[in-house]
Motif scaffolding. Sequence first.
Motif, short mmCIF file in Angstrom:
data_model
loop_
_atom_site.label_atom_id
_atom_site.label_comp_id
_atom_site.label_asym_id
_atom_site.label_seq_id
_atom_site.Cartn_x
_atom_site.Cartn_y
_atom_site.Cartn_z
N GLU A 43 -52.11 -44.09 -34.33
CA GLU A 43 -52.17 -45.26 -35.17
C GLU A 43 -53.27 -44.78 -36.31
OE1 GLU A 43 -51.51 -48.93 -34.29
OE2 GLU A 43 -50.66 -48.16 -32.54
N ALA A 44 -52.91 -43.51 -36.79
CA ALA A 44 -54.10 -42.96 -37.70
C ALA A 44 -53.42 -43.43 -39.14
CB ALA A 44 -54.09 -41.59 -37.58
N GLY A 45 -53.88 -44.39 -39.58
CA GLY A 45 -53.36 -45.00 -40.69
C GLY A 45 -53.34 -46.63 -40.80
N GLU A 46 -53.98 -46.93 -39.72
CA GLU A 46 -54.20 -48.58 -39.66
C GLU A 46 -55.67 -48.62 -39.98
OE1 GLU A 46 -52.61 -50.19 -36.26
OE2 GLU A 46 -50.76 -49.45 -36.57
N VAL A 47 -55.90 -49.79 -40.65
CA VAL A 47 -57.33 -50.22 -41.04
C VAL A 47 -57.46 -51.71 -40.48
CG1 VAL A 47 -59.18 -50.39 -42.83
CG2 VAL A 47 -57.24 -48.21 -43.03
N VAL A 48 -58.47 -51.82 -39.90
CA VAL A 48 -58.90 -53.40 -39.42
C VAL A 48 -59.37 -54.04 -40.88
CG1 VAL A 48 -60.15 -54.79 -38.29
CG2 VAL A 48 -59.31 -52.90 -37.12
N ILE A 49 -58.68 -55.09 -41.36
CA ILE A 49 -59.30 -55.86 -42.37
C ILE A 49 -60.20 -57.03 -41.69
CG2 ILE A 49 -58.44 -57.42 -44.22
CD1 ILE A 49 -55.64 -56.18 -44.03
N ASP A 50 -61.60 -56.72 -42.26
CA ASP A 50 -62.55 -57.66 -41.45
C ASP A 50 -63.79 -58.01 -42.57
OD1 ASP A 50 -63.59 -59.22 -39.54
OD2 ASP A 50 -64.71 -57.41 -38.61
N PRO A 51 -63.53 -58.94 -43.47
CA PRO A 51 -62.22 -59.76 -43.94
C PRO A 51 -61.59 -59.00 -45.01
CG PRO A 51 -64.37 -60.69 -44.78
CD PRO A 51 -64.65 -59.37 -43.77
N THR A 52 -62.21 -58.13 -45.63
CA THR A 52 -61.96 -57.32 -46.93
C THR A 52 -61.71 -55.82 -46.82
OG1 THR A 52 -62.59 -59.12 -48.05
CG2 THR A 52 -62.08 -57.10 -49.28
N THR A 53 -60.75 -55.33 -47.16
CA THR A 53 -60.68 -53.88 -47.37
C THR A 53 -59.84 -53.45 -48.51
OG1 THR A 53 -60.16 -51.82 -46.06
CG2 THR A 53 -58.55 -53.34 -46.07
N ARG A 54 -60.01 -52.04 -49.15
CA ARG A 54 -59.32 -51.83 -50.01
C ARG A 54 -58.38 -50.62 -49.67
NH1 ARG A 54 -60.46 -52.64 -55.14
NH2 ARG A 54 -60.25 -50.75 -55.91
N PHE A 55 -57.18 -50.50 -50.30
CA PHE A 55 -56.52 -49.49 -50.34
C PHE A 55 -55.61 -48.86 -51.72
CE2 PHE A 55 -53.52 -52.86 -50.09
CZ PHE A 55 -52.10 -52.09 -50.12
N ALA A 56 -54.92 -47.79 -51.50
CA ALA A 56 -54.16 -47.23 -52.71
C ALA A 56 -52.66 -47.37 -52.46
CB ALA A 56 -54.66 -46.07 -53.20
N GLU A 119 -54.63 -56.00 -39.35
CA GLU A 119 -54.65 -54.56 -39.51
C GLU A 119 -53.70 -54.54 -40.73
OE1 GLU A 119 -53.99 -52.41 -36.05
OE2 GLU A 119 -55.57 -53.23 -35.09
N LEU A 120 -54.27 -53.19 -41.54
CA LEU A 120 -53.51 -52.92 -42.73
C LEU A 120 -52.80 -51.49 -42.40
CD1 LEU A 120 -52.49 -52.77 -45.90
CD2 LEU A 120 -54.87 -51.74 -46.07
N ILE A 121 -51.44 -51.49 -42.35
CA ILE A 121 -50.77 -49.97 -42.26
C ILE A 121 -50.65 -49.64 -43.62
CG2 ILE A 121 -48.77 -48.87 -41.15
CD1 ILE A 121 -49.21 -52.12 -39.84
N LEU A 122 -51.36 -48.19 -43.62
CA LEU A 122 -51.24 -47.74 -45.00
C LEU A 122 -50.08 -47.13 -45.45
CD1 LEU A 122 -54.83 -45.98 -44.57
CD2 LEU A 122 -54.18 -47.95 -46.01
N PRO A 123 -49.67 -47.17 -46.59
CA PRO A 123 -48.55 -46.33 -47.07
C PRO A 123 -48.22 -45.02 -46.72
CG PRO A 123 -49.46 -47.22 -48.95
CD PRO A 123 -50.65 -47.31 -47.98
N SER A 124 -49.33 -44.09 -46.33
CA SER A 124 -49.06 -42.68 -45.61
C SER A 124 -48.33 -42.93 -44.46
CB SER A 124 -50.74 -42.36 -45.52
OG SER A 124 -51.37 -42.83 -44.74
N VAL A 125 -48.60 -43.86 -43.58
CA VAL A 125 -48.03 -43.96 -42.31
C VAL A 125 -46.36 -44.15 -42.60
CG1 VAL A 125 -47.33 -45.36 -40.19
CG2 VAL A 125 -49.81 -44.85 -41.15
#
Length: 163
Positions: A43-56, A119-125
């Motif tokens: 699950e290398a590509g998942e980020v916990v949103i707590d409460p805010t996160t950034r991604f591209a 959890e945010l699953i990034l586009p790279s996944v």
Amino acid sequence: MMGETRKRPKVLRWFVLWIVFSALAAVSALVVSPILLTAKLAEAGEVVIDPTTRFAADSGDYFGLETDDGTFSCTVRPDSGEERELPVSEGHGRHRMRETTFTAWFSGSATVTCERRAELILPSVYQWDRAIGVAPGVLLGLGGASLLFGFFRLWQRSRRAGA
């Protein structure tokens, strides 16, 4: 006839090539599948949103949100583009984590804010899944084609031998 060497039948050469090719296709599929499974399990590509996160992301890329904490919404604020609220809900039964996939409507960076833990699953996944997910199918298809070709060659040779 003592000095003549006997030529090996062509069917034997085709049969050996067919076995080698089929074995390579099967081994390749068996090697690629664990790589895909390992990538998913890590699950290398998942980020916990707590409460805010950034991604591209680029426009058209897939990204996902998942949770096991009820139904709520997350707000995606791109640096350039329209802000949207996206629904997130948990699954039912034994596997309560439920992934919801979205298509990016923006290009560049964005901030995601959720009402609860998600959890945010990034586009790279998703890009990795698309690239590697095709390989076992292609390899198994080549193995099947090789099998059909081998049977065809054996049938063809047996017809010639019978005539």
